[in-house]
Design a protein around this motif. Structure first.
Motif, short mmCIF file in Angstrom:
data_model
loop_
_atom_site.label_atom_id
_atom_site.label_comp_id
_atom_site.label_asym_id
_atom_site.label_seq_id
_atom_site.Cartn_x
_atom_site.Cartn_y
_atom_site.Cartn_z
N UNK A 157 0.82 -1.20 0.00
CA UNK A 157 0.00 0.00 0.00
C UNK A 157 0.86 1.26 0.00
N UNK A 158 0.47 2.21 -0.86
CA UNK A 158 1.24 3.44 -1.01
C UNK A 158 0.28 4.63 -1.04
N UNK A 159 0.62 5.65 -0.28
CA UNK A 159 -0.14 6.91 -0.34
C UNK A 159 0.67 7.89 -1.19
N UNK A 160 0.22 8.19 -2.40
CA UNK A 160 1.02 9.03 -3.31
C UNK A 160 1.18 10.46 -2.81
N UNK A 161 0.35 10.89 -1.86
CA UNK A 161 0.45 12.26 -1.37
C UNK A 161 1.54 12.43 -0.30
N UNK A 162 2.01 11.31 0.23
CA UNK A 162 3.03 11.40 1.29
C UNK A 162 4.32 10.66 0.94
N UNK A 163 4.26 9.76 -0.04
CA UNK A 163 5.46 9.00 -0.41
C UNK A 163 6.48 9.94 -1.06
N UNK A 164 7.75 9.77 -0.78
CA UNK A 164 8.77 10.64 -1.38
C UNK A 164 8.91 10.37 -2.87
N UNK A 165 9.31 11.40 -3.59
CA UNK A 165 9.54 11.25 -5.02
C UNK A 165 10.82 10.48 -5.26
N UNK A 166 10.80 9.67 -6.30
CA UNK A 166 12.00 8.92 -6.66
C UNK A 166 12.76 9.67 -7.75
N UNK A 167 14.10 9.63 -7.68
CA UNK A 167 14.92 10.31 -8.68
C UNK A 167 15.41 9.36 -9.76
N UNK A 168 15.02 8.11 -9.66
CA UNK A 168 15.44 7.13 -10.65
C UNK A 168 14.33 6.12 -10.86
N UNK A 169 14.56 5.21 -11.80
CA UNK A 169 13.53 4.22 -12.12
C UNK A 169 13.16 3.42 -10.87
N UNK A 170 11.87 3.15 -10.73
CA UNK A 170 11.37 2.36 -9.61
C UNK A 170 11.27 0.91 -10.05
N UNK A 171 11.73 0.00 -9.22
CA UNK A 171 11.69 -1.43 -9.54
C UNK A 171 10.83 -2.14 -8.49
N UNK A 172 9.84 -2.89 -8.94
CA UNK A 172 8.97 -3.66 -8.05
C UNK A 172 9.28 -5.15 -8.20
N UNK A 173 9.03 -5.90 -7.13
CA UNK A 173 9.25 -7.34 -7.17
C UNK A 173 10.71 -7.70 -7.09
N UNK A 174 11.11 -8.72 -7.83
CA UNK A 174 12.49 -9.18 -7.82
C UNK A 174 13.43 -8.09 -8.34
N UNK A 175 14.45 -7.77 -7.55
CA UNK A 175 15.33 -6.67 -7.90
C UNK A 175 16.44 -7.07 -8.87
N UNK A 176 16.85 -8.32 -8.85
CA UNK A 176 17.95 -8.76 -9.71
C UNK A 176 17.41 -9.30 -11.03
N UNK A 177 18.25 -9.22 -12.05
CA UNK A 177 17.89 -9.79 -13.34
C UNK A 177 17.05 -8.84 -14.19
N UNK A 178 16.76 -9.26 -15.42
CA UNK A 178 16.01 -8.40 -16.33
C UNK A 178 14.55 -8.26 -15.89
#
Length: 348
Positions: A115-136
């Motif tokens: 769960x994420x609240x877009x009004x309070x979550x910090x902005x990301x300065x790079x691509x966001x990765x969900x799930x498994x972080x390694x690999x393509x």
């Protein structure tokens, strides 16, 4: 990422940037209500980023309210907007959420949502990765959100579908990529170019949106041959003393048949829509400055400044001069930018 022919799009951008004519007030035999509404909304680009995912993942976003978009550039994922059936997004698909309600974005595999609240979550300065972080990644997309500067934004956003899903429209993916490139550049003319990209992106998305099976609103009205005639007539000649009989005559329908069909297609009564559009244009003219009150009245179809002022006060809640004063105060105080609130957007 894209094999892009920039010639046509570059020409569109240059034309938009250097054309100083006022679209809202121009009389034309080919009046384009969609373009006029988008320009009046005064969209401005705010934030965009790359998003990717691998394995099983899901994110649940609270309602955000600002317009958001995403383009899938690789793979597939699921999108479930609150209150609507989920849809599968494939490579080349584009989604526009005019007011970004609560939604869940997830992998094709089931997963427990973060769960994420877009009004309070910090902005990301790079691509966001969900799930498994390694690999393509299994899926990649580019998403973002922007703001509408018009005081009547909610009125016209209410005439658009909650979600616009366009499948395989390569042009939209190219526009989103250009927008992302410009966000990263921040070169001379940055803000103006971003504004024009967003305007073109919105117009392209709205005119490419499926008109069938959409809820009553502007897109459905414009897609209807008869009602589209009436809408274009109103936008073409705002100074004209439009009545139900006159609009019915434009469409070749009886008054009762025209009225019923307009309400069914647009979701508003004809005179209700006309008044809302006139007052939206009036606000834009007042805020632009340089016009006497009687000239503003004339341009939107009122015979005198007094009749215009009465109608404006009844519709807006304050007289035109008070509206101008309040707008000036808001401008000096500085509006809260969406970036101040943090958050992400469609597909974020």
């Amino acid at each position: 990422m894209f094999d892009v022919d920039e010639t046509d799009l570059t020409g569109m951008i240059r034309t938009n940037i250097y054309d100083q004519s006022t679209l809202l007030l121009r009389k034309s035999e080919m009046a384009d209500p969609l373009s006029q509404v988008v320009e009046l909304l005064r969209p401005s680009a705010v934030f965009s980023k790359g998003i990717s995912g691998a394995g099983a993942w899901a994110v649940e976003y609270a309602e955000f309210g600002l317009p958001g978009f995403c383009a899938v550039t690789k793979g597939s994922c699921r999108l479930a907007v609150h209150g609507s059936p989920s849809v599968v997004l494939h490579e080349g698909d584009f989604v526009l959420l005019p007011a970004t309600p609560a939604f869940v974005m997830s992998s094709m595999e089931p997963a427990r949502a973060q769960r994420i609240d877009p009004k309070t979550s910090p902005l990301a300065n790079q691509e966001i990765r969900y799930g498994r972080q390694a690999g393509p990644p299994d899926v990649q997309q580019f998403g973002g959100w922007f703001n509408f500067g018009a005081p009547d934004a909610r009125l016209f956003v209410g005439l658009l579908p909650r979600m616009i899903h366009i499948k395989g429209e390569r042009r939209l993916s190219q526009l989103v990529q250009f927008l992302g490139d410009e966000v990263a550049r921040e070169a001379a003319g940055h803000q103006l170019i971003l504004q024009r990209y967003i305007e073109i992106l919105l117009i392209e998305a709205l005119r490419a949106a499926p008109s069938r099976d959409t809820h009553p609103g502007l897109l459905r009205g414009l897609a209807d041959a008869r009602i589209g005639m009436a809408l274009r007539a109103m936008h073409r000649d705002l100074e004209h003393n439009w009545t139900i009989p006159a609009l019915a005559q434009e469409t070749g329908m009886s008054r009762s048949a025209f009225f019923d069909r307009f309400v069914r297609m647009v979701g508003q009564r004809p005179m209700e829509y006309l008044l809302a559009w006139r007052m939206a244009v009036a606000k834009n003219l007042l805020q632009s400055g340089g016009l006497a009150m009687d000239e503003v009245a004339r341009r939107i179809g009122y015979g005198s400044a007094s009749t215009f002022s009465t109608a404006f006060s009844r519709h807006v809640g304050v007289p035109p001069r008070r509206f101008l004063q309040d707008s000036a105060l808001d401008g000096r105080a500085g509006r809260v930018r969406p970036t101040d609130a943090g958050g992400h957007l469609a597909g974020a």
